[in-house]
Design a protein around this motif. Structure first.
Motif, PDB file in Angstrom:
ATOM      1  N   PRO A  38       2.170   5.341  -5.349  1.00 46.60           N
ATOM      2  CA  PRO A  38       1.839   4.696  -6.622  1.00 46.60           C
ATOM      3  C   PRO A  38       2.645   5.061  -8.013  1.00 46.60           C
ATOM      4  O   PRO A  38       2.982   3.859  -8.617  1.00 46.60           O
ATOM      5  CB  PRO A  38       0.293   5.087  -6.807  1.00 46.60           C
ATOM      6  CG  PRO A  38      -0.314   5.524  -5.481  1.00 46.60           C
ATOM      7  CD  PRO A  38       1.150   6.247  -5.076  1.00 46.60           C
ATOM      8  N   ASP A  39       3.305   6.078  -8.004  1.00 45.86           N
ATOM      9  CA  ASP A  39       4.071   6.035  -8.936  1.00 45.86           C
ATOM     10  C   ASP A  39       5.452   5.395  -8.811  1.00 45.86           C
ATOM     11  O   ASP A  39       6.237   5.320  -9.978  1.00 45.86           O
ATOM     12  CB  ASP A  39       4.615   7.734  -9.192  1.00 45.86           C
ATOM     13  CG  ASP A  39       3.408   8.525  -9.473  1.00 45.86           C
ATOM     14  OD1 ASP A  39       3.656   9.793  -9.474  1.00 45.86           O
ATOM     15  OD2 ASP A  39       2.421   8.131 -10.276  1.00 45.86           O
ATOM     16  N   ASP A  40       5.792   4.680  -8.004  1.00 43.46           N
ATOM     17  CA  ASP A  40       6.757   3.790  -7.902  1.00 43.46           C
ATOM     18  C   ASP A  40       6.552   2.558  -8.353  1.00 43.46           C
ATOM     19  O   ASP A  40       7.674   1.395  -8.469  1.00 43.46           O
ATOM     20  CB  ASP A  40       7.376   3.617  -6.429  1.00 43.46           C
ATOM     21  CG  ASP A  40       7.749   4.978  -5.856  1.00 43.46           C
ATOM     22  OD1 ASP A  40       7.345   5.021  -4.510  1.00 43.46           O
ATOM     23  OD2 ASP A  40       8.387   5.753  -6.304  1.00 43.46           O
ATOM     24  N   GLN A  63       0.839  -1.069  -0.058  1.00 49.13           N
ATOM     25  CA  GLN A  63       0.095   0.075  -0.088  1.00 49.13           C
ATOM     26  C   GLN A  63       0.821   1.252  -0.057  1.00 49.13           C
ATOM     27  O   GLN A  63       1.981   1.208   0.602  1.00 49.13           O
ATOM     28  CB  GLN A  63      -0.958   0.152   1.110  1.00 49.13           C
ATOM     29  CG  GLN A  63      -2.047  -1.116   1.008  1.00 49.13           C
ATOM     30  CD  GLN A  63      -3.121  -0.876   2.193  1.00 49.13           C
ATOM     31  OE1 GLN A  63      -2.555  -0.528   3.423  1.00 49.13           O
ATOM     32  NE2 GLN A  63      -4.313  -1.157   2.065  1.00 49.13           N
ATOM     33  N   ALA A  64       0.138   2.005  -0.513  1.00 45.31           N
ATOM     34  CA  ALA A  64       0.973   3.400  -0.471  1.00 45.31           C
ATOM     35  C   ALA A  64       1.324   3.927   0.928  1.00 45.31           C
ATOM     36  O   ALA A  64       0.748   3.547   1.894  1.00 45.31           O
ATOM     37  CB  ALA A  64       0.011   4.811  -1.102  1.00 45.31           C
ATOM     38  N   GLY A  65       2.718   4.454   1.136  1.00 43.87           N
ATOM     39  CA  GLY A  65       3.190   4.766   2.391  1.00 43.87           C
ATOM     40  C   GLY A  65       3.885   3.643   2.789  1.00 43.87           C
ATOM     41  O   GLY A  65       4.525   3.829   3.884  1.00 43.87           O
ATOM     42  N   THR A  89       4.339  -3.213  -7.046  1.00 46.74           N
ATOM     43  CA  THR A  89       3.191  -2.457  -7.319  1.00 46.74           C
ATOM     44  C   THR A  89       2.655  -1.797  -5.992  1.00 46.74           C
ATOM     45  O   THR A  89       2.828  -2.443  -5.101  1.00 46.74           O
ATOM     46  CB  THR A  89       2.013  -3.552  -7.695  1.00 46.74           C
ATOM     47  OG1 THR A  89       2.647  -4.228  -8.742  1.00 46.74           O
ATOM     48  CG2 THR A  89       0.708  -2.914  -8.045  1.00 46.74           C
ATOM     49  N   VAL A  90       2.294  -0.708  -5.998  1.00 46.43           N
ATOM     50  CA  VAL A  90       1.860   0.246  -4.975  1.00 46.43           C
ATOM     51  C   VAL A  90       0.780   0.845  -5.226  1.00 46.43           C
ATOM     52  O   VAL A  90       0.275   1.515  -6.293  1.00 46.43           O
ATOM     53  CB  VAL A  90       2.982   1.440  -4.736  1.00 46.43           C
ATOM     54  CG1 VAL A  90       2.536   2.223  -3.562  1.00 46.43           C
ATOM     55  CG2 VAL A  90       4.320   0.996  -4.642  1.00 46.43           C
ATOM     56  N   SER A  91      -0.256   0.279  -4.057  1.00 42.55           N
ATOM     57  CA  SER A  91      -1.806   0.513  -4.440  1.00 42.55           C
ATOM     58  C   SER A  91      -2.016   2.018  -3.728  1.00 42.55           C
ATOM     59  O   SER A  91      -1.341   2.049  -2.664  1.00 42.55           O
ATOM     60  CB  SER A  91      -2.445  -0.638  -4.213  1.00 42.55           C
ATOM     61  OG  SER A  91      -2.285  -0.873  -2.520  1.00 42.55           O
ATOM     62  N   SER A  92      -2.842   2.697  -4.187  1.00 48.42           N
ATOM     63  CA  SER A  92      -3.355   3.827  -3.500  1.00 48.42           C
ATOM     64  C   SER A  92      -4.533   3.611  -2.451  1.00 48.42           C
ATOM     65  O   SER A  92      -4.809   2.621  -2.375  1.00 48.42           O
ATOM     66  CB  SER A  92      -3.802   4.804  -4.407  1.00 48.42           C
ATOM     67  OG  SER A  92      -5.048   4.196  -5.098  1.00 48.42           O
ATOM     68  N   GLN A 137      16.447  -0.639  -0.447  1.00 49.34           N
ATOM     69  CA  GLN A 137      15.308  -0.179   0.709  1.00 49.34           C
ATOM     70  C   GLN A 137      14.419   0.773   0.188  1.00 49.34           C
ATOM     71  O   GLN A 137      14.912   1.971   0.076  1.00 49.34           O
ATOM     72  CB  GLN A 137      15.798   0.004   2.195  1.00 49.34           C
ATOM     73  CG  GLN A 137      14.980   0.275   3.126  1.00 49.34           C
ATOM     74  CD  GLN A 137      14.236  -0.785   3.660  1.00 49.34           C
ATOM     75  OE1 GLN A 137      14.612  -1.766   3.960  1.00 49.34           O
ATOM     76  NE2 GLN A 137      13.032  -0.713   3.668  1.00 49.34           N
ATOM     77  N   MET A 138      13.051   0.580   0.125  1.00 49.13           N
ATOM     78  CA  MET A 138      12.402   1.642  -0.316  1.00 49.13           C
ATOM     79  C   MET A 138      11.295   1.979   0.900  1.00 49.13           C
ATOM     80  O   MET A 138      10.667   0.884   1.261  1.00 49.13           O
ATOM     81  CB  MET A 138      11.637   1.131  -1.593  1.00 49.13           C
ATOM     82  CG  MET A 138      12.507   0.872  -2.729  1.00 49.13           C
ATOM     83  SD  MET A 138      11.840   0.533  -4.065  1.00 49.13           S
ATOM     84  CE  MET A 138      10.829  -1.133  -3.880  1.00 49.13           C
TER      85      MET A 138
END
Length: 125
Positions: free
Chosen positions: A88-90, A13-15, A122-125, A82-83
């Motif tokens: 979501p843009d990632d 998830q985002a964040g 995949t980063v979901s908003s 490490q992220m």
């Protein structure tokens, strides 16, 4: 045979945070600089960050500055990304790459000699 094998991708998830790994084999690790790139659907591959094999130098794209950290374990010939504070843009396929140079800040993917197969983030908003 040179191999770069990425792992650690997934859905977040985002964040949230993720740590990607890239295990390198088949080359003299100390002679190379390692980098991470990413490619979103329909977009060109873009530079994420780079690290020299002696861990003396790192450089990041503006998009990840302050959120992404590249590190290296020379005993394991492994590079990490490490992220944190993911957006979501990632989203994209993250690949590691090696260039035959002890010290390089190269950001062009065409300059790199070896590539891994990539891992999906995949980063979901």
């Amino acid at each position: 045979q040179v191999q770069l094998v990425e792992s650690g991708g997934g859905l977040v998830q985002a964040g949230g945070s993720l740590r990607l790994s890239c295990a390198v084999s088949g080359l003299t690790f100390s002679r190379y600089t390692l980098a991470w790139f990413r490619q979103a659907p329909g977009k060109e591959r873009e530079f994420v960050g780079v690290i020299t094999s002696n861990n003396a130098f790192t450089s990041y794209a503006d998009s990840g500055q302050g959120r992404f950290t590249i590190s290296i374990n020379t005993t394991r010939n492994t590079v990490y990304l490490q992220m944190t504070s993911l957006k979501p843009d990632d989203t994209g396929v993250y690949s590691c790459a090696a260039i035959l140079a002890r010290y390089s800040s190269e950001r062009s993917p065409t300059s790199y000699n070896y590539w891994g197969q990539g891992t999906q983030v995949t980063v979901s908003s």
